[in-house]
Write a protein that holds these residues in place. Structure first.
Motif, PDB file in Angstrom:
ATOM      1  N   SER A   2      -6.487 -25.783  -5.477  1.00 18.36           N
ATOM      2  CA  SER A   2      -6.218 -26.333  -6.803  1.00 18.36           C
ATOM      3  C   SER A   2      -5.561 -27.695  -6.667  1.00 18.36           C
ATOM      4  CB  SER A   2      -5.269 -25.420  -7.585  1.00 18.36           C
ATOM      5  OG  SER A   2      -5.869 -24.188  -7.868  1.00 18.36           O
ATOM      6  N   THR A   3      -5.732 -28.519  -7.693  1.00 18.88           N
ATOM      7  CA  THR A   3      -4.977 -29.762  -7.804  1.00 18.88           C
ATOM      8  C   THR A   3      -3.864 -29.478  -8.796  1.00 18.88           C
ATOM      9  OG1 THR A   3      -6.898 -31.121  -7.281  1.00 18.88           O
ATOM     10  CG2 THR A   3      -5.075 -32.198  -8.441  1.00 18.88           C
ATOM     11  N   GLU A 130      -3.696 -27.090 -12.372  1.00 19.65           N
ATOM     12  CA  GLU A 130      -2.462 -26.388 -12.700  1.00 19.65           C
ATOM     13  C   GLU A 130      -1.343 -27.369 -12.988  1.00 19.65           C
ATOM     14  OE1 GLU A 130      -1.193 -23.341  -9.943  1.00 19.65           O
ATOM     15  OE2 GLU A 130      -3.261 -22.893  -9.379  1.00 19.65           O
ATOM     16  N   LEU A 131      -0.426 -26.935 -13.860  1.00 19.84           N
ATOM     17  CA  LEU A 131       0.833 -27.638 -14.108  1.00 19.84           C
ATOM     18  C   LEU A 131       1.948 -26.671 -13.762  1.00 19.84           C
ATOM     19  CD1 LEU A 131       0.102 -29.049 -17.674  1.00 19.84           C
ATOM     20  CD2 LEU A 131      -0.042 -30.290 -15.529  1.00 19.84           C
ATOM     21  N   PHE A 156      -4.080 -25.587 -21.409  1.00 19.70           N
ATOM     22  CA  PHE A 156      -3.638 -24.829 -20.249  1.00 19.70           C
ATOM     23  C   PHE A 156      -3.048 -23.510 -20.711  1.00 19.70           C
ATOM     24  CE2 PHE A 156      -3.997 -29.024 -18.593  1.00 19.70           C
ATOM     25  CZ  PHE A 156      -4.251 -28.885 -17.236  1.00 19.70           C
ATOM     26  N   ASP A 157      -3.329 -22.453 -19.970  1.00 19.44           N
ATOM     27  CA  ASP A 157      -2.793 -21.134 -20.270  1.00 19.44           C
ATOM     28  C   ASP A 157      -1.548 -20.899 -19.422  1.00 19.44           C
ATOM     29  OD1 ASP A 157      -4.964 -20.554 -21.977  1.00 19.44           O
ATOM     30  OD2 ASP A 157      -6.170 -19.857 -20.274  1.00 19.44           O
ATOM     31  N   HIS A 173       1.298 -23.200 -15.590  1.00 24.80           N
ATOM     32  CA  HIS A 173       0.099 -23.202 -16.434  1.00 24.80           C
ATOM     33  C   HIS A 173      -1.142 -23.433 -15.576  1.00 24.80           C
ATOM     34  CE1 HIS A 173       3.176 -24.147 -19.484  1.00 24.80           C
ATOM     35  NE2 HIS A 173       2.336 -23.586 -20.323  1.00 24.80           N
ATOM     36  N   ARG A 174      -2.228 -22.812 -15.964  1.00 27.50           N
ATOM     37  CA  ARG A 174      -3.521 -23.017 -15.312  1.00 27.50           C
ATOM     38  C   ARG A 174      -4.507 -23.473 -16.362  1.00 27.50           C
ATOM     39  NH1 ARG A 174      -3.829 -18.263 -12.250  1.00 27.50           N
ATOM     40  NH2 ARG A 174      -2.644 -19.312 -10.659  1.00 27.50           N
ATOM     41  N   ARG A 175      -5.416 -24.365 -15.944  1.00 27.32           N
ATOM     42  CA  ARG A 175      -6.426 -24.880 -16.873  1.00 27.32           C
ATOM     43  C   ARG A 175      -7.140 -23.711 -17.531  1.00 27.32           C
ATOM     44  NH1 ARG A 175      -8.689 -29.470 -17.685  1.00 27.32           N
ATOM     45  NH2 ARG A 175      -8.023 -30.406 -15.742  1.00 27.32           N
ATOM     46  N   GLY A 176      -7.199 -23.773 -18.844  1.00 25.78           N
ATOM     47  CA  GLY A 176      -7.860 -22.725 -19.608  1.00 25.78           C
ATOM     48  C   GLY A 176      -9.100 -23.265 -20.274  1.00 25.78           C
TER      49      GLY A 176
END
Length: 178
Positions: A2-3, A130-131, A156-157, A173-176
């Motif tokens: 992941s980035t 991801e954040l 982001f979820d 958070h992960r890209r949703g």
């Protein structure tokens, strides 16, 4: 792989106080966060940062903190390279370098480090997976924004939270959905 943009932020959404001052963050120390950071960092294959973050690291550390990880620095200036460091200077749009960055990560994560401008470029290009924002219990009122994107590009979820001694909390958070 992941980035990931992993960063600390004030309650009001700043990653640095005016003048790129990080004294507000440093007063919390590293001890409460070290074990969590070490677990995150174990999966990192490459670091990506802007020149301001890179110069701050050079000014505040006697040795390069990441000698065993390739580091891409986005800049249009010539900057010093610490002895033993694998630092690669690039300029231009992040999309033009992402394939090489991901290849160098060798199946591990790419960590977007530091200020929000580079992270915003990654976000606007749709490259942030991801954040991980550790929200510190302090309000700054002004400074460098967490993620100054020109227009929202993704939702982001929330996939997890971690609380730390002293009142900080990491929001993962992960890209949703887009």
């Amino acid at each position: 792989m992941s980035t990931i943009y992993s960063v600390a932020s004030s309650l009001d959404g700043f990653v640095a106080a005016p003048g790129d001052d990080l004294d507000w963050l440093l007063r919390f120390g590293f001890e409460p966060f070290q074990e969590h950071h070490d677990r995150f960092f174990a999966d990192v294959g490459v670091l990506v940062m802007g020149a301001t973050t890179y110069e701050w690291l050079l000014e505040h550390d006697d040795t390069w903190a990441y000698p065993d990880r390739p580091t891409w620095v986005f800049t249009s200036r010539e900057l010093a390279v610490p002895s033993g460091a694998d630092v690669r200077f690039v300029s231009g749009d992040v999309t033009g370098h992402q394939d090489a960055i991901v290849a160098a990560a060798a199946g591990r994560d790419v960590w977007v480090v530091g200020g929000g401008l580079l992270a915003a470029q990654y976000q606007e290009a749709g490259l942030l997976d991801e954040l991980r924002v550790t929200v510190m219990p302090v309000a700054l009122g002004a400074g460098t924004p967490l993620l100054p994107v020109a227009a929202p590009t993704s939702v982001f979820d929330l996939v997890g939270t971690t609380t730390f001694e002293g009142g900080a909390v990491e929001l993962h958070h992960r890209r949703g959905r887009d």
